[in-house]
Design a protein around this motif. Structure first.
Motif, short mmCIF file in Angstrom:
data_model
loop_
_atom_site.label_atom_id
_atom_site.label_comp_id
_atom_site.label_asym_id
_atom_site.label_seq_id
_atom_site.Cartn_x
_atom_site.Cartn_y
_atom_site.Cartn_z
N PHE A 20 -3.17 -0.64 0.91
CA PHE A 20 -3.27 0.07 2.26
C PHE A 20 -1.88 -0.08 2.98
O PHE A 20 -1.02 -1.01 2.62
N HIS A 21 -1.88 0.70 3.97
CA HIS A 21 -0.61 0.37 4.88
C HIS A 21 -1.06 -0.09 6.06
O HIS A 21 -1.84 0.53 7.07
N PHE A 22 -0.74 -1.32 6.19
CA PHE A 22 -1.00 -2.18 7.36
C PHE A 22 -0.61 -1.26 8.77
O PHE A 22 0.27 -0.75 8.89
N SER A 41 1.56 9.42 -3.06
CA SER A 41 2.15 8.92 -1.94
C SER A 41 1.26 8.38 -1.01
O SER A 41 -0.24 9.04 -0.90
N CYS A 42 1.50 7.28 -0.24
CA CYS A 42 0.46 6.71 0.72
C CYS A 42 0.34 7.62 1.69
O CYS A 42 1.39 8.16 2.66
N PRO A 43 -1.02 7.92 2.20
CA PRO A 43 -1.24 8.90 3.33
C PRO A 43 -0.60 8.44 4.61
O PRO A 43 -0.03 9.18 5.37
N ARG A 85 8.17 0.46 6.52
CA ARG A 85 7.97 0.26 5.25
C ARG A 85 6.57 0.22 4.76
O ARG A 85 5.69 -0.20 5.73
N HIS A 86 6.24 0.50 3.60
CA HIS A 86 4.89 0.45 3.09
C HIS A 86 4.48 -1.07 2.92
O HIS A 86 4.69 -1.68 1.73
N VAL A 87 3.74 -1.74 3.78
CA VAL A 87 3.25 -2.99 3.79
C VAL A 87 1.94 -3.31 4.00
O VAL A 87 1.20 -2.74 4.86
ZN LIG Z 1 2.44 3.56 3.14
#
Ligand SMILES: [Zn+2]
Ligand SMILES: [Zn+2]
Ligand SMILES: [Zn+2]
Length: 321
Positions: free
Chosen positions: A282-284, A191-193, A234-236
């Protein structure tokens, strides 16, 4: 006892100096005296001072609401080879290639960014996203930095509200490290940090604001007093991937945070936008970095900032005003 804290993913430490903790009012300063617009190159009446206009959003009456112009004193040039000369390992050098533009936020000289209407800021964020995409698409650009400096201590040489975009022909190692760490974390944890940070901080004392699509937190290892990060829920990966309603929530939140910060006497700050236009993983997010503490020898030698404002206090300052 002061506390040593590590960044969520980077090997970057800070000292949160609880003992030296100050109340927000101790950071209060008198607002800067308004500057004259007489010689301001960003003002509409001084158009002859700028090298040209790259793109602008009109006001429907022959004027403009915001515009992108080439930076007259560009840090990077557009002509030549991007190759670095590496034959002498101690003296590696090359041409500083890339794009450098200035985005003028408003034709009004004395309007602070956070005093613009929510609708205007929303439009502006969309314009930033669009220009960053345009710069990113140039063949010699490998990374596009988007940032805003407000106040002399934050590096602004012109007080008229503006942002800057610099497209670089090299991918900056500091950003590469950040992206790599995020990627490593994602591989290990599936999962994204930043998605995980949001999930955890949403219920912590470090939560500043949350709305339908955006969240603002005081990061656990804040390097600057009143540091704040604004992230989409949201993961953008990049700003230009935000939806219409997300831009609106983003504008509301950014304005609210900066207006609260402004109650300390319009302090200097940097805004840095972390956009992953390329890999799209990446997560903006945007980091609000108030420049209220001076970095001294210690910070420069070891890169461990001493922050006298625990993020848990910073968040309550923002929430309670
Ligand atoms: Zn994310
Ligand atoms: Zn365009
Ligand atoms: Zn001006």
């Amino acid at each position: 006892m002061a506390e040593l804290r590590k960044d969520y993913i980077l090997d970057q430490y800070v000292i949160i100096a609880q003992e030296r903790a100050k109340r927000p009012s101790q950071f209060s300063r008198s607002p800067p005296t308004p500057s004259s617009d007489k010689d301001c190159p960003l003002c509409p009446h001084n158009e002859h001072m700028i090298p040209g206009v790259l793109e602008q959003v009109g006001d429907g009456r022959g004027g403009w609401l915001m515009r992108a112009i080439p930076n007259k004193f560009a840090a990077v040039g557009q002509e030549g080879s991007a190759a670095l000369s590496t034959h002498d390992p101690l003296f590696v050098h090359g041409l500083a290639l890339g794009e450098h533009e200035v985005i003028i936020d408003t034709p009004h000289h004395d309007m602070e960014f956070e005093d613009l209407s929510v609708e205007h800021i929303e439009r502006l964020l969309q314009f930033y996203a669009h220009r960053a995409r345009v710069v990113e698409s140039k063949p010699h650009v490998r990374y596009t930095a988007l940032f805003k400096n407000r106040g002399e201590e934050a590096g602004a040489s012109i007080s008229h509200s503006h942002a800057q975009i610099i497209g670089l022909s090299v991918f900056p190692p500091a950003v590469a490290r950040l992206f790599d760490r995020a990627y490593d974390y994602a591989l290990r944890n599936e999962s994204c940090p930043f998605c995980d940070v949001i999930r955890r901080e949403k219920h912590s004392k470090r939560l500043i604001f949350i709305n339908k699509t955006f969240v603002c937190i005081a990061p656990f290892a804040s390097r600057f007093p009143f540091e704040a990060w604004i992230l989409p829920l949201r993961h953008v990966p990049a700003m230009d991937k935000l939806r219409k309603e997300e831009f609106s929530d983003f504008a509301h939140m950014l304005r609210k945070v900066l207006r609260r910060l402004g109650t300390l006497g319009v302090p200097p700050y940097n805004l840095v936008f972390y956009n992953d236009e390329r890999q799209g993983m990446f997560h903006f997010h945007v980091q609000v970095l108030p420049r209220l503490a001076k970095w001294a020898g210690f910070e420069h030698e070891v890169s461990v900032p001493i922050n006298p404002v625990p993020p848990e206090s910073a968040s309550s300052f923002y929430r309670e005003g």
